[in-house]
Design a protein around this motif. Structure first.
Motif, PDB file in Angstrom:
ATOM      1  N   ARG A   2       0.827  -1.203   0.000  1.00  0.00           N
ATOM      2  CA  ARG A   2       0.000   0.000   0.000  1.00  0.00           C
ATOM      3  C   ARG A   2       0.864   1.257   0.000  1.00  0.00           C
ATOM      4  NH1 ARG A   2      -4.965   1.658   4.085  1.00  0.00           N
ATOM      5  NH2 ARG A   2      -5.311   3.687   3.163  1.00  0.00           N
ATOM      6  N   ALA A  26      -6.898   3.346  -0.134  1.00  0.00           N
ATOM      7  CA  ALA A  26      -7.672   2.453   0.737  1.00  0.00           C
ATOM      8  C   ALA A  26      -8.325   1.325  -0.070  1.00  0.00           C
ATOM      9  CB  ALA A  26      -8.738   3.247   1.481  1.00  0.00           C
ATOM     10  N   VAL A  27      -8.876   1.677  -1.240  1.00  0.00           N
ATOM     11  CA  VAL A  27      -9.513   0.655  -2.090  1.00  0.00           C
ATOM     12  C   VAL A  27      -8.469  -0.349  -2.571  1.00  0.00           C
ATOM     13  CG1 VAL A  27     -10.696   0.275  -4.302  1.00  0.00           C
ATOM     14  CG2 VAL A  27     -11.426   2.129  -2.820  1.00  0.00           C
ATOM     15  N   PHE A  28      -7.315   0.177  -2.967  1.00  0.00           N
ATOM     16  CA  PHE A  28      -6.230  -0.696  -3.420  1.00  0.00           C
ATOM     17  C   PHE A  28      -5.862  -1.688  -2.309  1.00  0.00           C
ATOM     18  CE2 PHE A  28      -1.735  -1.746  -3.417  1.00  0.00           C
ATOM     19  CZ  PHE A  28      -1.563  -2.281  -4.688  1.00  0.00           C
ATOM     20  N   GLN A  30      -7.631  -2.820   0.198  1.00  0.00           N
ATOM     21  CA  GLN A  30      -8.681  -3.824   0.405  1.00  0.00           C
ATOM     22  C   GLN A  30      -8.648  -4.894  -0.677  1.00  0.00           C
ATOM     23  OE1 GLN A  30     -12.020  -0.900   1.053  1.00  0.00           O
ATOM     24  NE2 GLN A  30     -12.814  -2.573   2.300  1.00  0.00           N
ATOM     25  N   LEU A  31      -8.511  -4.433  -1.930  1.00  0.00           N
ATOM     26  CA  LEU A  31      -8.491  -5.386  -3.052  1.00  0.00           C
ATOM     27  C   LEU A  31      -7.239  -6.265  -2.998  1.00  0.00           C
ATOM     28  CD1 LEU A  31      -9.704  -3.045  -5.935  1.00  0.00           C
ATOM     29  CD2 LEU A  31     -10.977  -4.938  -4.940  1.00  0.00           C
ATOM     30  N   GLU A  34      -7.652  -8.966  -0.524  1.00  0.00           N
ATOM     31  CA  GLU A  34      -8.609  -9.968  -1.039  1.00  0.00           C
ATOM     32  C   GLU A  34      -7.933 -10.898  -2.063  1.00  0.00           C
ATOM     33  OE1 GLU A  34     -12.580  -8.206  -1.904  1.00  0.00           O
ATOM     34  OE2 GLU A  34     -12.185  -9.153  -3.841  1.00  0.00           O
ATOM     35  N   ARG A  35      -7.198 -10.299  -2.996  1.00  0.00           N
ATOM     36  CA  ARG A  35      -6.551 -11.103  -4.053  1.00  0.00           C
ATOM     37  C   ARG A  35      -5.426 -11.960  -3.492  1.00  0.00           C
ATOM     38  NH1 ARG A  35      -8.680  -8.226  -8.583  1.00  0.00           N
ATOM     39  NH2 ARG A  35     -10.764  -8.050  -7.750  1.00  0.00           N
TER      40      ARG A  35
END
Lengths: 143, 114
Positions: A2, A26-28, A30-31, A34-35
């Motif tokens: 991040r 923040a979106v990065f 979270q993704l 997940e990945r």
């Protein structure tokens, strides 16, 4: 990861960073989390796609900015009046400039191994970021 | 008198823009929720990168087809977006255009098969 992404976001024009960088980061994050849980292959293709998307996005943002100035007035939340938001934008942009200035000076000081000065600008940077956060909160301007 | 149908301002919408508008029809969403909704809407086919999505969001905000939305959990990192009336209208126009095109295409196929 991040932190690297947040650094790369600095390639965007300042106006875009001011409006979107914290959200994008923040979106990065979270993704990415997940990945990473999905599989190594999924994570690798995600990172590749993100880097490509970022490179295209940065180029497009600079191109768009050359054609027409990004109108931050259109980012006004509906609950905030135009007058209040207009004044707030000036304050936010000034606060953001101070953050950028301190960060630049700190990087220069580190490069010159002038750690006393680097520490001074590090403290100034912390204060400037806190000021920026408070100004954003005061006027309800996210990102 | 000739009837003039309102047209979208800039030709067909790009797929990311179309999907973002569709994802915001039922309720406001923040960035991550938008990504997940777009993935679900496209049945897993489309996974936008963060840069692509925020590039599209920036343009949509500029065109005032969407707007930022103040919600209870709004923070610097969690900004919600919602569809505006002009955005909804553009989406309707685009879906109508696609429907007409699909109908024309299907009619051609039926003619060829007959």
């Amino acid at each position: 990861m991040r932190r690297i992404y947040a650094l790369l976001l600095r390639l965007y024009p300042r106006e875009v960073r001011t409006a979107f960088a914290p959200e994008m980061s923040a979106v990065f994050a979270q993704l990415a989390e997940e990945r990473r849980k999905e599989s190594w292959a999924s994570f690798s293709s995600f990172v590749l796609a993100e880097l490509t998307g970022l490179a295209i996005g940065v180029a497009a943002a600079h191109h768009a900015l050359r054609r027409t100035e990004l109108d931050l007035r259109k980012m006004r939340p509906p609950e905030v009046s135009k007058e209040v938001y207009g004044g707030a934008l000036d304050e936010v942009i000034a606060a953001q400039r101070l953050v950028d200035f301190n960060l630049g000076r700190m990087q220069q000081a580190i490069a010159r191994h002038d750690f006393l000065k680097a520490r001074f600008y590090s403290d100034e940077d912390r204060k400037a970021r806190e000021h920026l956060r408070l100004v954003r909160r005061k006027f309800g301007i996210a990102g | 008198m000739r009837h003039v149908t309102p047209q979208p301002t800039e030709g067909p919408l790009t797929e990311p823009v179309l999907l973002i508008l569709m994802a915001l029809v039922d309720r406001p969403r923040h960035g991550y929720a938008l990504m997940k909704e777009i993935e679900a809407l496209s049945q897993g086919r489309v996974r936008l990168s963060t840069g692509t999505m925020y590039g599209a969001l920036r343009r949509l905000l500029g065109d005032e087809w969407i707007e930022r939305f103040e919600s209870d959990d709004t923070s610097r990192e969690k900004q919600a977006y919602r569809l505006t009336a002009p955005g909804r209208r553009q989406l309707q126009l685009e879906l109508e255009r696609m429907k007409k095109l699909t109908r024309a295409g299907m009619a051609r196929l039926r003619l060829r098969e007959a």
